[in-house]
Scaffold this active site. Structure first.
Site, mmCIF file in Angstrom:
data_model
loop_
_atom_site.group_PDB
_atom_site.id
_atom_site.type_symbol
_atom_site.label_atom_id
_atom_site.label_comp_id
_atom_site.label_asym_id
_atom_site.label_seq_id
_atom_site.Cartn_x
_atom_site.Cartn_y
_atom_site.Cartn_z
ATOM 1 N N SER A 56 -9.659 1.593 2.916
ATOM 2 C CA SER A 56 -8.797 2.402 2.096
ATOM 3 C C SER A 56 -7.786 1.625 1.264
ATOM 4 O O SER A 56 -7.239 2.180 0.314
ATOM 5 C CB SER A 56 -8.045 3.398 2.979
ATOM 6 O OG SER A 56 -7.224 2.733 3.909
ATOM 7 N N SER A 94 -9.757 -1.086 6.877
ATOM 8 C CA SER A 94 -9.193 -0.831 5.545
ATOM 9 C C SER A 94 -8.521 -2.001 4.865
ATOM 10 O O SER A 94 -8.201 -1.910 3.683
ATOM 11 C CB SER A 94 -8.202 0.320 5.620
ATOM 12 O OG SER A 94 -8.908 1.521 5.533
ATOM 13 N N LYS A 148 0.853 -1.191 0.000
ATOM 14 C CA LYS A 148 0.000 0.000 0.000
ATOM 15 C C LYS A 148 0.887 1.239 0.000
ATOM 16 O O LYS A 148 1.962 1.238 0.644
ATOM 17 C CB LYS A 148 -0.879 -0.037 1.255
ATOM 18 C CG LYS A 148 -1.926 1.058 1.352
ATOM 19 C CD LYS A 148 -2.803 0.830 2.582
ATOM 20 C CE LYS A 148 -3.869 1.874 2.766
ATOM 21 N NZ LYS A 148 -4.747 1.589 3.930
HETATM 22 N N1 GLN Z 1 -13.164 3.477 6.461
HETATM 23 C C1 GLN Z 1 -12.501 3.730 7.689
HETATM 24 C C2 GLN Z 1 -12.111 5.187 7.781
HETATM 25 O O1 GLN Z 1 -12.374 5.875 6.866
HETATM 26 C C3 GLN Z 1 -11.307 2.846 7.845
HETATM 27 C C4 GLN Z 1 -10.065 3.401 7.295
HETATM 28 C C5 GLN Z 1 -8.853 2.578 7.611
HETATM 29 O O2 GLN Z 1 -8.954 1.503 8.200
HETATM 30 N N2 GLN Z 1 -7.697 3.123 7.290
HETATM 31 O O3 GLN Z 1 -11.571 5.642 8.719
#
Ligand code: GLN
Length: 475
Positions: free
Chosen positions: A151, A175, A76
């Site tokens: 994400s 994410s 990532k």
């Molecule tokens: N969708 C969640 C957020 O927007 C999780 C994001 C993540 O785990 N980095 O915070």
């Protein structure tokens, strides 16, 4: 070349000299080329990957290669790899070159993995659809009009469309698990403190964990075995010894007590087909001889607010370093220092990141600290205690991963609240710090992947992995 679903298969071919690392890498590079329109990669590391393939092939020929020889993996784009750009999918870091490698990258390379490139994600990992990336949305290979999830959307699609065998993601509130669920792969988030965060761009430091996206449980186990364990550069990593997760895949199976979180499967927000498949999966787990009970989890409504108060607070602090002076994009026209800060941050960050910084500074501000931040910390403690108590009576908790399968690109983007609410099932494990995995349940009638989530006690990744392994093997 066929799609490989585990490193064991690849290593078998390499050992029999039916495959070379050059051929394998060329195959994945070709796949990346064919799937460019999905927008999963922010950059392909052609030269360092080819170099590594040569080095590792020579080691293989000498019979001295590491555990991950033959693994072509993507990372990532918020994980530092020395001398490579790392952007967190933000304009803010568009040309930032990592001056050192993260611990996870060092450990991958030490075991002879080939890092093929950096993968698109939501900006600074803030989002659940990969639509907040400065480099554009990632498309789901199952239906290109739909999101990949986020994400770690690029990580999920790279594995889904066979552009690499595995990928690293980060999981702060889902994410790794949610994009894995949307793309039909296995998304594993270990216990908070199992894997070092050194060299991983911070979002919310008391939640962030590196996780894996793979097509097999054995690869998830092997990667965890390589990545987990104490690190002198990250004091939040536990010094608990790292078990041999790959061996325990088969040895630590046996009858488990599993609790289904009633409110999560009975919630009205849950898509009907997802619910049906989860119920079927539960029947299968019962038929495999496990003891399945239903338990109540009455704190469900508090999860999303608590998560968003605490993570935005931490984010507002973590992201203060990107001011055009210490780090990041700089507006060169500014006439004063204050103007420089303001315009660099205004132009360097996207809308969602700004929203979260503002929310975070608000909940931390003198007049609201007690009412929001401190209260949310207390609620987090309550949630954690409740989860720990539930896990005293059973080995594994079950819930959905997401309320719906992958939604349409653009469908939720105008309404942050809808987007935040969709995190309801994944933030539980993040607030409590427990390990959790998203497992594929096949596709719905429209061909969209469905998924189920399993969670276990702190540092009991072994149970999670062995149960996942036997569940998917018997699928
Ligand atoms: N969708 C969640 C957020 O927007 C999780 C994001 C993540 O785990 N980095 O915070």
């Amino acid at each position: 070349m066929k799609k490989y679903t585990s490193l064991t298969e690849i290593q078998g071919k390499l050992a029999q000299k039916q495959l070379t690392l050059n051929e394998l890498l060329a195959y994945y590079l070709d796949q990346i080329d064919k799937h460019q329109h999905l927008n999963a990669f922010n950059e392909v590391f052609f030269s360092s990957a080819r170099k590594q393939a040569e080095v590792v092939q020579a080691k293989l020929d000498r019979g001295q290669a590491g555990k991950l020889a033959g693994m072509v993996i993507g990372i990532k784009d918020n994980i530092c790899y020395q001398d490579h750009i790392v952007t967190a999918s933000s304009k803010m870091l568009e040309s930032f070159v990592a001056p050192y490698s993260s611990t996870v990258v060092k450990r991958l390379l030490a075991e002879d993995a080939i890092i093929i490139g950096r993968l698109n994600c939501d900006e600074f990992a803030m989002g659940g659809s990969n639509e907040t990336s400065y480099f554009g949305t990632v498309k789901n290979a199952a239906d290109e009009e739909r999101v990949a999830g986020g994400s770690s959307g690029g990580s999920a699609v790279a594995v889904q469309a066979d552009m690499c065998l595995a990928a690293l993601g980060t999981d702060t509130g889902g994410s790794v698990r949610q994009p894995a669920a949307f793309c039909g792969n296995i998304g594993f988030k270990p216990t908070y403190g199992r894997i070092s965060r050194y060299g991983v761009i911070a979002y919310a430091s008391s939640f962030d964990q590196v996780g894996t996206l793979t097509s097999s449980v054995s690869d998830a186990a092997l990667l965890l075995e390589v990545l987990a364990g104490a690190d002198e550069n990250d004091s939040t990593v536990a010094s608990i010894p790292v078990p041999s997760y790959t061996t325990s895949l088969t040895t630590s199976s046996g009858k488990k007590k599993i609790a289904v979180l009633r409110e999560t499967v009975e919630s009205e927000a849950l898509d009907q087909e997802t619910k049906n498949e989860i119920l079927k999966a539960i029947e299968k787990i019962k038929a495999d001889g496990h003891d399945v009970v239903e338990v109540s989890f009455d704190l469900l409504d508090y999860l999303v607010p608590t998560y968003y108060i605490l993570t935005t607070a931490e984010a507002s602090s973590n992201l203060s370093r990107y001011d055009g002076v210490h780090y990041g994009y700089r507006n060169t026209q500014a006439q004063s220092l204050n103007q420089l800060y303001k315009s660099s941050r205004a132009e360097g960050f996207g809308e969602e990141v700004k929203r979260r910084i503002m929310l975070g500074t608000f909940v931390l501000s003198a007049g609201y600290y007690d009412a929001y931040y401190q209260k949310a910390q207390k609620v987090r403690r309550l949630i954690r205690e409740k989860v720990v108590a539930l896990l005293q009576d059973c080995d594994v908790l079950i819930s959905p991963v997401a309320p719906t399968p992958a939604f349409k690109i653009g469908e939720n983007v105008q309404d942050p609240l809808v987007m935040y609410m969709a995190d309801i099932y994944t933030v539980l494990a993040s607030l409590a710090g427990i390990p959790a995995v998203a497992l594929p349940l096949g596709n719905n009638q429209q061909g969209l992947p469905l998924s189920i989530q399993l969670m276990a006690k702190h540092f009991d990744e072994e149970t999670l992995l062995s149960l996942s392994h036997s569940f998917l093997e018997k699928a």
